[in-house]
Design a protein around this motif. Structure first.
Motif, PDB file in Angstrom:
ATOM      1  N   LEU A  22      51.776  58.774  23.544  1.00 57.09           N
ATOM      2  CA  LEU A  22      51.308  60.152  23.587  1.00 57.09           C
ATOM      3  C   LEU A  22      51.722  60.827  24.888  1.00 57.09           C
ATOM      4  O   LEU A  22      52.174  61.977  24.900  1.00 57.09           O
ATOM      5  N   PRO A  27      52.306  64.585  20.893  1.00 58.84           N
ATOM      6  CA  PRO A  27      51.717  64.349  19.570  1.00 58.84           C
ATOM      7  C   PRO A  27      52.744  64.130  18.471  1.00 58.84           C
ATOM      8  O   PRO A  27      52.530  63.314  17.570  1.00 58.84           O
ATOM      9  N   LEU A  57      43.949  56.749  14.542  1.00 56.50           N
ATOM     10  CA  LEU A  57      43.861  57.844  15.509  1.00 56.50           C
ATOM     11  C   LEU A  57      42.420  58.296  15.709  1.00 56.50           C
ATOM     12  O   LEU A  57      42.009  58.617  16.834  1.00 56.50           O
ATOM     13  N   LYS A 102      46.303  65.243  26.476  1.00 54.24           N
ATOM     14  CA  LYS A 102      47.172  64.977  25.329  1.00 54.24           C
ATOM     15  C   LYS A 102      46.362  64.718  24.061  1.00 54.24           C
ATOM     16  O   LYS A 102      46.792  65.069  22.961  1.00 54.24           O
ATOM     17  N   LEU A 106      46.649  66.483  20.568  1.00 56.26           N
ATOM     18  CA  LEU A 106      46.782  65.733  19.317  1.00 56.26           C
ATOM     19  C   LEU A 106      45.841  66.276  18.249  1.00 56.26           C
ATOM     20  O   LEU A 106      46.224  66.422  17.080  1.00 56.26           O
ATOM     21  N   ARG A 110      47.188  67.692  14.593  1.00 58.58           N
ATOM     22  CA  ARG A 110      46.988  66.961  13.342  1.00 58.58           C
ATOM     23  C   ARG A 110      45.735  67.440  12.614  1.00 58.58           C
ATOM     24  O   ARG A 110      44.614  67.065  12.958  1.00 58.58           O
TER      25      ARG A 110
END
Length: 201
Positions: A22, A27, A57, A102, A106, A110
């Motif tokens: 990452l 991402p 995740l 980060k 992410l 997502r």
């Protein structure tokens, strides 16, 4: 890694590998293959421990939230010691290191991950919400100890500190936040509510 060789603490090794990917690739570069390659294990190892990559995740984010919880306890225990500015500077610099920033990226990147986390975290932005709660609890403790003005708006102060710390974090190229910049920001935000000469970090 050869087949049949046991991997100790496999979940934490995979989480650590995911964080490295990452940080390096962002991402968009975080895939199950990238994680297992980084961890030095077969792709099947990840799927033996997690239902799918989104489940992995989600557990990565929850693990980061657990880390916030541990730091929250340490920050709360520091109330009444050192300086308010110094205590908050250390906590915010830790929380807004590269990995935390980060992870927020992410979550934005997502949609499926956000939807999955909504099952256990119905509101707010995971990690950022917990950091805000950590800062609020600490400020409230310092207010109770008389080091912050009794009438201080703790919720607004916490959100201001978190939002500004995040902006400082995303606007940098180095791996870690500029501690002096974080300290100056904390001192400025709290300038009107500190009851003592709390300027030393």
């Amino acid at each position: 890694m050869p087949t049949g060789v046991a991997i100790r603490d496999v979940r934490q090794q995979l989480f650590a590998a995911a964080e490295r990917v990452l940080l390096r690739d962002g991402p968009s570069g975080l895939t199950s293959r990238a994680v297992t390659t980084e961890a030095g294990c077969a792709k099947g190892v990840l799927h033996r421990h997690f239902a799918d990559f989104d489940a992995f995740l989600a557990e990565l984010v929850l693990d980061r939230i657990d880390q916030v919880g541990r730091q929250s306890a340490a920050l709360l225990a520091s109330a009444g010691t050192g300086t308010v500015t110094g205590n908050l500077t250390g906590a915010l610099a830790d929380q807004f290191g590269s990995v935390a920033v980060k992870i927020v990226s992410l979550l934005i990147f997502r949609d499926d991950l956000r939807a999955r986390l909504r099952e256990t975290i119905p509101s707010g932005v995971p990690v950022a919400t917990e950091v805000a709660a950590m800062v609020s609890a600490y400020l409230a403790a310092e207010r109770d100890l008389g080091r912050i003005a009794a009438g201080a708006d703790i919720g607004t102060l916490a959100l201001t500190l978190i939002g500004t710390a995040h902006l400082l974090a995303v606007d940098r190229e180095s791996a870690q936040p500029d501690t002096e910049a974080v300290a100056a920001m904390v001192a400025a935000v709290l300038a009107g509510v500190l009851k003592d000469r709390d300027t030393a970090v």
